[in-house]
Motif scaffolding. Sequence first.
Motif, short mmCIF file in Angstrom:
data_model
loop_
_atom_site.label_atom_id
_atom_site.label_comp_id
_atom_site.label_asym_id
_atom_site.label_seq_id
_atom_site.Cartn_x
_atom_site.Cartn_y
_atom_site.Cartn_z
N LEU A 78 34.09 50.40 49.63
CA LEU A 78 34.48 49.13 50.26
C LEU A 78 35.97 49.17 50.01
O LEU A 78 36.35 49.27 48.68
N GLU A 79 36.78 48.61 50.70
CA GLU A 79 38.10 48.51 50.51
C GLU A 79 38.64 47.29 50.93
O GLU A 79 38.36 46.72 52.21
N LYS A 80 39.68 46.43 50.15
CA LYS A 80 40.47 45.26 50.41
C LYS A 80 41.78 45.70 51.25
O LYS A 80 42.55 46.11 50.67
N VAL B 99 38.10 38.38 43.74
CA VAL B 99 38.49 39.10 42.61
C VAL B 99 39.31 40.39 42.97
O VAL B 99 40.20 40.78 41.97
N LEU B 100 38.96 40.93 44.09
CA LEU B 100 39.54 42.36 44.11
C LEU B 100 41.05 42.29 44.74
O LEU B 100 41.18 41.54 45.69
N ARG B 101 41.98 43.09 44.34
CA ARG B 101 43.27 43.01 44.76
C ARG B 101 43.35 43.51 45.88
O ARG B 101 42.48 44.49 46.29
N ASP C 71 42.36 38.00 42.78
CA ASP C 71 43.19 39.09 42.70
C ASP C 71 43.50 39.86 41.52
O ASP C 71 44.76 39.91 40.90
N SER C 72 42.49 39.76 40.56
CA SER C 72 42.46 40.29 39.05
C SER C 72 42.01 41.46 38.82
O SER C 72 42.19 42.15 37.73
N VAL C 73 41.25 42.25 39.79
CA VAL C 73 40.48 43.47 39.49
C VAL C 73 41.01 44.73 40.48
O VAL C 73 41.31 44.12 41.62
#
Length: 354
Positions: free
Chosen positions: A351-353, A305-307, A270-272
């Motif tokens: 793409l989306e988280k 890594v994606l928030r 969760d850093s980017v």
Amino acid sequence: MRFLATCNPGTEDVVAREIVEEVDSAKVEEVGEYRGRIVFRSSGEPWLVAEQIYGLRSIHSASLLLAEAEVSPGREGLEEVWRAAYKSGAHLHIPYGATFAVRGERIGEGHSYTSVEIASTVGDAVQRAAEESLGWRPMVRLNSPQVVLHAEVDIFTFRLGVLLTGERSRHRRRYRVYDHPAALKASLAYVMLRLAGARDGDTILDPMCGGGTVAVEAALLFETSRVYCVDLNPRHTRGARLNAESARVGGRVEVYTWDARMLHELLGEDSVDRIVSNPPYGIRLGDPVDVRILYREFMPSAARVLRSGGRAAIITAETKALVAAARSSGLRMAGARRVRHGDLWVDIVVLEKP
């Protein structure tokens, strides 16, 4: 004043938005979808508008539009081109004693004439107009002319303009001192950052950065963003550092030689906020089977890594494999568009988280 901008086919709407946002009093009149053409108008101060146009990051070229006319696809179309060019006043934009050249382009199919014939026809008409109205004949010089006219037939529309941005395409950034063998066009990097929703202050990552085009464009666009540039090949990361230093953003781009399949170990979870990348897709470089395996192994770490709410924009020719790997990693597809990159048609997948 009316202008013609050219760009990567498939990116026209993003380019049109940049024009409206960055060029004083700009109004878009026509968007040539998948033909890489935008016609727009501006009533701003000419010197300011020219400066703003030159600063656009998504275009390849821009011309001051002097003539626009419908022409036939048959040989009679060349006569129509001649008449439109003769009446355009293009000769008035060639200073006395200056040399000029016409760069012709034919877009679409079914024409009975070539790009070279368009250029030759326009050149003859401009010389005739100058002789008859000014009493002198401007000299054609194909190499390093002082004035360049852009002439095109876009399906059935003839356009003629004075090139404002120089003959070197604007996607060829001067900071690029290291060229990756499958480098992404800088204009496409800009478009991908916009499609990913990148904003100033976001943490932006290119996990397979090659020569660092995405990272450098991000650092040039966003003053307070943290930008990561990661690649497994040390030759490419050295090149990315050189490009960042050449662009004077070396202190703001963090370059790491690292495996994109283990991003979470380098950056933490969760850093980017945004991931924007041009990974191998097995056409110019690599094998398609290996690329599919890479996607399956890379996407889980990218998702980690994606928030939440973060987005990724990835350009690929292996769209199904990428989307499948993304979905199995917990990402959802937010959009896709087909764009032309060089001689290839590929997809930018967003793409989306959740």
